[in-house]
Scaffold this motif. Sequence first.
Motif, short mmCIF file in Angstrom:
data_model
loop_
_atom_site.label_atom_id
_atom_site.label_comp_id
_atom_site.label_asym_id
_atom_site.label_seq_id
_atom_site.Cartn_x
_atom_site.Cartn_y
_atom_site.Cartn_z
N ASP A 1 -3.12 -7.23 -4.65
CA ASP A 1 -3.82 -7.96 -5.73
C ASP A 1 -5.05 -7.12 -6.31
OD1 ASP A 1 -5.67 -8.51 -3.79
OD2 ASP A 1 -5.58 -10.42 -3.95
N LEU A 2 -4.89 -5.71 -6.23
CA LEU A 2 -6.16 -4.74 -6.72
C LEU A 2 -6.46 -4.99 -8.36
CD1 LEU A 2 -5.28 -1.78 -4.76
CD2 LEU A 2 -7.08 -3.32 -4.30
N ASP A 3 -7.81 -4.90 -8.53
CA ASP A 3 -8.03 -5.00 -10.03
C ASP A 3 -7.57 -6.38 -10.64
OD1 ASP A 3 -9.41 -2.66 -10.55
OD2 ASP A 3 -7.65 -1.57 -10.07
N ASP A 4 -7.43 -7.55 -9.63
CA ASP A 4 -7.16 -8.60 -10.43
C ASP A 4 -5.44 -8.80 -10.94
OD1 ASP A 4 -9.27 -10.12 -9.21
OD2 ASP A 4 -10.37 -9.87 -11.15
N GLY A 5 -4.66 -7.75 -10.51
CA GLY A 5 -3.54 -7.80 -11.03
C GLY A 5 -2.48 -7.72 -9.74
N ARG A 6 -1.20 -7.34 -9.68
CA ARG A 6 -0.31 -7.26 -8.50
C ARG A 6 0.19 -5.75 -8.71
NH1 ARG A 6 3.65 -11.91 -9.59
NH2 ARG A 6 3.65 -11.23 -11.92
N GLY A 7 0.52 -5.50 -7.63
CA GLY A 7 1.22 -4.14 -7.31
C GLY A 7 2.15 -4.03 -6.25
N LEU A 8 3.11 -3.37 -5.97
CA LEU A 8 3.81 -3.07 -4.76
C LEU A 8 4.53 -1.59 -4.88
CD1 LEU A 8 7.15 -3.40 -5.00
CD2 LEU A 8 6.87 -5.77 -5.55
N TYR A 9 4.99 -1.34 -3.77
CA TYR A 9 5.58 -0.04 -3.60
C TYR A 9 6.85 -0.07 -2.74
CZ TYR A 9 0.76 1.78 -4.12
OH TYR A 9 -0.69 1.94 -4.66
N PHE A 10 7.96 0.49 -3.43
CA PHE A 10 9.22 0.90 -2.68
C PHE A 10 9.76 2.14 -2.97
CE2 PHE A 10 9.83 -0.89 -7.01
CZ PHE A 10 11.15 -0.28 -7.47
N ASP A 11 10.84 2.57 -2.11
CA ASP A 11 11.45 3.62 -2.22
C ASP A 11 12.69 3.60 -2.97
OD1 ASP A 11 9.07 4.79 -0.93
OD2 ASP A 11 10.14 4.76 1.29
N ASP A 12 12.89 4.86 -3.66
CA ASP A 12 14.27 4.95 -4.36
C ASP A 12 15.37 5.45 -3.48
OD1 ASP A 12 14.30 7.78 -4.41
OD2 ASP A 12 14.16 7.75 -6.49
N ASN B 1 -8.18 -5.77 2.07
CA ASN B 1 -7.52 -5.21 3.15
C ASN B 1 -7.92 -3.79 3.14
OD1 ASN B 1 -5.71 -4.23 5.15
ND2 ASN B 1 -4.33 -5.84 5.00
N PRO B 2 -8.77 -3.07 4.20
CA PRO B 2 -9.01 -2.09 4.29
C PRO B 2 -7.97 -1.06 4.19
CG PRO B 2 -9.99 -3.16 5.71
CD PRO B 2 -9.14 -4.06 5.34
N LEU B 3 -6.50 -1.41 4.69
CA LEU B 3 -5.42 -0.55 4.38
C LEU B 3 -5.07 -0.39 3.00
CD1 LEU B 3 -3.36 -2.02 7.13
CD2 LEU B 3 -4.75 -0.08 7.51
N LEU B 4 -5.45 -1.13 2.19
CA LEU B 4 -4.99 -0.93 0.93
C LEU B 4 -5.94 0.39 0.20
CD1 LEU B 4 -5.17 -4.41 -0.82
CD2 LEU B 4 -3.05 -2.88 -0.56
N ASP C 1 0.82 -1.21 0.01
CA ASP C 1 0.00 -0.02 0.13
C ASP C 1 1.02 1.15 -0.14
OD1 ASP C 1 -0.29 0.97 3.34
OD2 ASP C 1 0.99 -0.86 2.60
N PRO C 2 0.31 2.47 -0.54
CA PRO C 2 1.03 3.53 -0.42
C PRO C 2 1.41 4.36 0.69
CG PRO C 2 -1.30 4.01 -1.40
CD PRO C 2 -1.09 2.61 -1.00
N GLN C 3 0.88 3.91 1.76
CA GLN C 3 0.84 4.25 3.28
C GLN C 3 1.85 3.60 3.75
OE1 GLN C 3 -2.17 3.38 2.01
NE2 GLN C 3 -3.07 5.37 1.44
N HIS C 4 2.41 2.55 3.23
CA HIS C 4 3.71 1.80 3.85
C HIS C 4 3.02 1.16 5.24
CE1 HIS C 4 7.11 3.81 1.87
NE2 HIS C 4 6.13 3.82 0.91
N ARG C 5 1.62 0.68 5.21
CA ARG C 5 1.25 0.14 6.42
C ARG C 5 1.21 -1.56 6.37
NH1 ARG C 5 -4.15 3.71 7.41
NH2 ARG C 5 -4.32 3.40 5.32
N ILE C 6 1.36 -2.04 5.03
CA ILE C 6 1.39 -3.51 4.74
C ILE C 6 2.74 -3.87 4.32
CG2 ILE C 6 -0.12 -5.33 3.86
CD1 ILE C 6 -2.31 -3.33 3.37
N PRO C 7 3.86 -4.00 5.26
CA PRO C 7 5.05 -4.38 4.90
C PRO C 7 5.13 -5.67 4.20
CG PRO C 7 4.86 -4.44 6.97
CD PRO C 7 3.77 -3.74 6.69
#
Length: 116
Positions: free
Chosen positions: A75-86, A110-113, A64-70
């Motif tokens: 799997d939003l929209d039946d795809g895959r996604g992740l966030y990381f920092d440069d 997950n409501p956090l997403l 998630d973009p808020q960094h609450r699910i490390p």
Amino acid sequence: MLGFEPPARLGHFVLLQVSGDTTFDFMTVDREIEKQHYAFLVTENEFDEIFARVRERSLEHWADPQHRIPGEINDLDDGRGLYFDDPNGHQLEILTRSYGSGGLTAKHVNPLLLGR
């Protein structure tokens, strides 16, 4: 990390080709740069390759973009996604489906997403 070709220099710019018709143009400045969020729509294979590099480098990543699910991907929209920092703190996102393309559904919502 994302598998782009090495950047090229053009005058005082460093150009990073991110697609056939898009570059990120960087230059050095004498001020603080506000941290940004950059999202990249990638194929399933590209996702696997990028995610493998994230894990190889033991980079923190979040679902998630808020960094609450490390340590997870979403799997939003039946795809895959992740966030990381440069290294400069900019938030990078990779996703395999455009938001809204699958009705913003998740197999296990997950409501956090969704920022709830």
